[in-house]
Scaffold this motif. Structure first.
Motif, PDB file in Angstrom:
ATOM      1  N   THR A 167      19.712  31.119  35.338  1.00  0.00           N
ATOM      2  CA  THR A 167      20.558  30.809  36.489  1.00  0.00           C
ATOM      3  C   THR A 167      22.010  31.013  36.071  1.00  0.00           C
ATOM      4  O   THR A 167      22.445  30.441  35.072  1.00  0.00           O
ATOM      5  CB  THR A 167      20.364  29.340  36.926  1.00  0.00           C
ATOM      6  OG1 THR A 167      18.987  29.145  37.236  1.00  0.00           O
ATOM      7  CG2 THR A 167      21.211  29.009  38.151  1.00  0.00           C
ATOM      8  N   ALA A 168      22.730  31.828  36.838  1.00  0.00           N
ATOM      9  CA  ALA A 168      24.163  32.007  36.581  1.00  0.00           C
ATOM     10  C   ALA A 168      24.939  31.091  37.532  1.00  0.00           C
ATOM     11  O   ALA A 168      24.645  31.069  38.736  1.00  0.00           O
ATOM     12  CB  ALA A 168      24.560  33.457  36.808  1.00  0.00           C
ATOM     13  N   ILE A 169      25.872  30.339  36.997  1.00  0.00           N
ATOM     14  CA  ILE A 169      26.730  29.500  37.839  1.00  0.00           C
ATOM     15  C   ILE A 169      28.117  30.137  37.847  1.00  0.00           C
ATOM     16  O   ILE A 169      28.729  30.330  36.791  1.00  0.00           O
ATOM     17  CB  ILE A 169      26.793  28.050  37.308  1.00  0.00           C
ATOM     18  CG1 ILE A 169      25.378  27.468  37.207  1.00  0.00           C
ATOM     19  CG2 ILE A 169      27.674  27.196  38.200  1.00  0.00           C
ATOM     20  CD1 ILE A 169      25.326  26.026  36.723  1.00  0.00           C
ATOM     21  N   CYS A 170      28.586  30.501  39.039  1.00  0.00           N
ATOM     22  CA  CYS A 170      29.891  31.153  39.204  1.00  0.00           C
ATOM     23  C   CYS A 170      30.683  30.358  40.228  1.00  0.00           C
ATOM     24  O   CYS A 170      30.107  29.814  41.168  1.00  0.00           O
ATOM     25  CB  CYS A 170      29.736  32.571  39.736  1.00  0.00           C
ATOM     26  SG  CYS A 170      28.639  33.605  38.751  1.00  0.00           S
ATOM     27  N   LEU A 171      31.989  30.333  40.074  1.00  0.00           N
ATOM     28  CA  LEU A 171      32.804  29.711  41.119  1.00  0.00           C
ATOM     29  C   LEU A 171      32.837  30.633  42.336  1.00  0.00           C
ATOM     30  O   LEU A 171      32.679  30.181  43.464  1.00  0.00           O
ATOM     31  CB  LEU A 171      34.222  29.443  40.615  1.00  0.00           C
ATOM     32  CG  LEU A 171      34.362  28.509  39.409  1.00  0.00           C
ATOM     33  CD1 LEU A 171      35.844  28.282  39.092  1.00  0.00           C
ATOM     34  CD2 LEU A 171      33.653  27.175  39.648  1.00  0.00           C
ATOM     35  N   LEU A 172      33.054  31.928  42.081  1.00  0.00           N
ATOM     36  CA  LEU A 172      33.155  32.907  43.176  1.00  0.00           C
ATOM     37  C   LEU A 172      32.370  34.159  42.849  1.00  0.00           C
ATOM     38  O   LEU A 172      32.316  34.576  41.691  1.00  0.00           O
ATOM     39  CB  LEU A 172      34.616  33.338  43.356  1.00  0.00           C
ATOM     40  CG  LEU A 172      35.584  32.374  44.008  1.00  0.00           C
ATOM     41  CD1 LEU A 172      36.955  33.037  44.109  1.00  0.00           C
ATOM     42  CD2 LEU A 172      35.079  31.961  45.389  1.00  0.00           C
ATOM     43  N   ALA A 173      31.808  34.766  43.901  1.00  0.00           N
ATOM     44  CA  ALA A 173      31.107  36.043  43.720  1.00  0.00           C
ATOM     45  C   ALA A 173      31.579  37.017  44.790  1.00  0.00           C
ATOM     46  O   ALA A 173      31.888  36.617  45.921  1.00  0.00           O
ATOM     47  CB  ALA A 173      29.592  35.830  43.833  1.00  0.00           C
ATOM     48  N   ALA A 174      31.603  38.308  44.422  1.00  0.00           N
ATOM     49  CA  ALA A 174      31.896  39.365  45.400  1.00  0.00           C
ATOM     50  C   ALA A 174      30.566  39.980  45.840  1.00  0.00           C
ATOM     51  O   ALA A 174      29.663  40.129  45.015  1.00  0.00           O
ATOM     52  CB  ALA A 174      32.768  40.440  44.761  1.00  0.00           C
ATOM     53  N   PRO A 175      30.441  40.364  47.113  1.00  0.00           N
ATOM     54  CA  PRO A 175      29.181  40.968  47.569  1.00  0.00           C
ATOM     55  C   PRO A 175      28.803  42.202  46.747  1.00  0.00           C
ATOM     56  O   PRO A 175      27.641  42.397  46.401  1.00  0.00           O
ATOM     57  CB  PRO A 175      29.468  41.352  49.029  1.00  0.00           C
ATOM     58  CG  PRO A 175      30.729  40.656  49.410  1.00  0.00           C
ATOM     59  CD  PRO A 175      31.452  40.255  48.167  1.00  0.00           C
ATOM     60  N   GLU A 176      29.824  43.025  46.397  1.00  0.00           N
ATOM     61  CA  GLU A 176      29.530  44.240  45.610  1.00  0.00           C
ATOM     62  C   GLU A 176      28.943  43.889  44.248  1.00  0.00           C
ATOM     63  O   GLU A 176      28.076  44.589  43.720  1.00  0.00           O
ATOM     64  CB  GLU A 176      30.816  45.054  45.370  1.00  0.00           C
ATOM     65  CG  GLU A 176      31.514  45.514  46.637  1.00  0.00           C
ATOM     66  CD  GLU A 176      32.600  44.542  47.110  1.00  0.00           C
ATOM     67  OE1 GLU A 176      32.382  43.321  47.046  1.00  0.00           O
ATOM     68  OE2 GLU A 176      33.660  45.010  47.553  1.00  0.00           O
TER      69      GLU A 176
END
Ligand code: PRP
Ligand code: URA
Ligand code: MG
Length: 217
Positions: free
Chosen positions: A155-164
């Motif tokens: 599982t990756a935990i990210c604050l923000l992700a871009a659709p691309e």
């Protein structure tokens, strides 16, 4: 690959302050820490547990404990380090492996400069910490390192992700995503933003997470 956007007013509130360019570095660090603890709560919903019996002061009852081996948490240096304490607060028994990666600002390709991971990750649940999933090159490379060592649940935990970036990670790891034979990969994030700009930055984003946590090099 499943993407879970944690929809909660406290997450949205803290993320808004992180985005604000007026937020100073000490506040940015504190809010990152708090936000990660909230994301961890959701990201660990399917953490492996084992049934146990416990004796209360009155009687025996059933309960659960986290299954051994303990989960492995992997912050991606540098910015991922700002997420470690917020996760370790809820998972103090987790072991920690480190990966150092820096994205070339012209080619946007990640280069690995540190690898301190166990050689064998079979049967190990892993949690990758990186605040920004932009083009997805960094996360895809990190996930590949883990899967090649036998991790089957990451599982990756990210604050923000871009659709691309989400799409790129999905494509790059397509061979490992077959639920019958491959690894289960998930991304848990506070928001999926609009898009990347021409420099590969997330829009509207929050800028350079590493610089905002630790200063520009
Ligand atoms: O999805 P990508 O396009 O690969 O970009 C995301 C990566 O970029 C940032 O790290 P950076 O390379 O700036 O290193 P830093 O953490 O040392 O600042 C961020 O923390 C991610 O690791
Ligand atoms: O928007 C972005 C993209 C990559 N890395 C960051 O820190 N921010
Ligand atoms: Mg950076």
């Amino acid at each position: 690959m499943e993407t879970l956007v944690v929809d909660h007013p406290l997450v949205a509130h803290k993320l808004t302050t992180l985005r604000d360019q007026e937020t100073d570095s000490p506040t940015f660090r504190r809010l990152t820490d708090e936000l990660v603890t909230l994301l961890t709560y959701e990201a660990t919903r399917d953490i492996r547990i084992t049934d146990v019996t416990v004796r209360t002061p009155l009687t025996l009852t059933s309960g659960v404990r986290l299954t051994r081996p303990a989960p492995l948490v992997v912050p991606i240096l540098r910015a991922g380090l700002g997420m470690l304490d917020g996760m370790a607060r809820l998972l103090p028994m987790a072991e920690v492996g480190f990966v150092g990666m820096a994205r070339d600002e012209h080619t946007l390709q990640p280069a690995t400069y540190a690898d301190r991971l166990p050689r064998d990750l079979s049967g190990r649940q892993c949690f990758v910490l990186d605040p920004m999933l932009a083009t997805g090159g960094t996360l895809a490379a990190a996930l590949r390192m883990l899967v090649e060592r036998g991790a089957d649940h990451v599982t990756a935990i990210c604050l923000l992700a871009a659709p691309e970036g989400l799409e790129a990670v999905r494509e790059k790891l397509a061979g490992t995503l077959d639920p019958e034979h491959g690894a289960t990969l998930r991304v848990v994030t506070a928001a999926v933003d609009e898009r990347l700009d021409e420099r590969g930055f997330i829009l509207p984003g929050l800028g350079d997470a590493g610089d905002r946590l630790y200063g520009s090099l």
